[in-house]
Design an enzyme around this catalytic site. Structure first.
Site, PDB file in Angstrom:
ATOM      1  N   GLY A  27       1.504   3.634  -9.337  1.00  0.00           N
ATOM      2  CA  GLY A  27       0.383   3.333  -8.977  1.00  0.00           C
ATOM      3  C   GLY A  27       0.758   2.484  -8.124  1.00  0.00           C
ATOM      4  O   GLY A  27      -0.021   1.384  -8.007  1.00  0.00           O
ATOM      5  N   HIS A  28       0.903   3.274  -6.790  1.00  0.00           N
ATOM      6  CA  HIS A  28       0.249   2.625  -5.459  1.00  0.00           C
ATOM      7  C   HIS A  28       0.617   3.484  -4.383  1.00  0.00           C
ATOM      8  O   HIS A  28       0.810   4.247  -4.288  1.00  0.00           O
ATOM      9  CB  HIS A  28       0.559   1.654  -5.516  1.00  0.00           C
ATOM     10  CG  HIS A  28       3.378   1.874  -5.016  1.00  0.00           C
ATOM     11  ND1 HIS A  28       3.527   1.302  -6.352  1.00  0.00           N
ATOM     12  CD2 HIS A  28       3.646   2.006  -4.359  1.00  0.00           C
ATOM     13  CE1 HIS A  28       4.749   1.763  -6.342  1.00  0.00           C
ATOM     14  NE2 HIS A  28       5.218   2.319  -4.660  1.00  0.00           N
TER      15      HIS A  28
END
Ligand code: TYD
Length: 174
Positions: A92-93
């Site tokens: 998630g990055h």
């Protein structure tokens, strides 16, 4: 858009069974480490599957990874994810400059990558394949099998300043 939303808008691979080691087309956007697509493994995001050496041995198999050989950067850091509870997701990055190389050292999981325009889902289920991620690729890892181990080789020591953790900021920074 939240990171979880991104993963959900991608199609699921049509099944999760290991497939024979042959060339086959993967429907609905999924791509397996065992697809035999390694002749043209670079996807639309610049991420690519790399087949690793296998030293088969009746005592147990061995796979070496060397910087500059299978991994196109100097390895400065190794970390691994394990004991991931069922249904959980990691990542998630994106990284501004770091490169990473992801291996399903045990078990299986999916890596969803997105360059802000294209998204791809890779299914890693063999310890002799790795997925190379260039800089500026959003990644999410999900569908971890029980007992799986996600081994990551990185091009730099940990530095929070290299992370982009907001998806909209990531898209704007492209
Ligand atoms: P993070 O990279 O966000 O995890 P993932 O992307 O795998 O879900 O890292 C989670 C936490 O661990 C965060 O507080 C930073 C820390 N961390 C380190 O201290 N060193 C590292 O090498 C990594 C990858 C994370």
């Amino acid at each position: 858009m939240s990171s979880r939303t991104l993963a959900k808008r991608l199609p699921e691979p049509e099944d999760r069974l290991p497939v024979p080691y042959d060339r086959r087309t993967v429907a609905r956007g999924g791509r397996r480490a065992t697809d035999g697509q390694i002749g043209s493994p670079v996807g639309s995001t610049g991420c690519r599957l790399v087949e690793l050496p296998r030293i088969a041995d009746p005592r147990g198999n061995l796979t070496p990874i060397e910087a500059g050989a299978q991994v196109p950067f100097a390895i400065e850091r190794v970390y691994y994810l394990y004991d991931v509870p069922g249904g959980e997701a990691r990542g998630g990055h994106a990284h501004r400059a770091f490169e990473e190389f992801i291996v399903a050292a045990s078990g299986s999981f999916d890596v969803v990558v997105d360059d802000g325009v294209h998204a791809e889902r890779f299914f890693l289920n063999r310890s002799y394949y790795g997925l190379y991620l260039p800089p500026m690729v959003w990644r999410e890892l999900d569908n971890f099998s029980s007992g799986s181990v996600c081994l990551v080789l990185a091009s730099a020591r940990y530095d929070e300043a290299d992370y982009i953790r907001d998806y909209d900021e990531f898209v704007g920074a492209r």
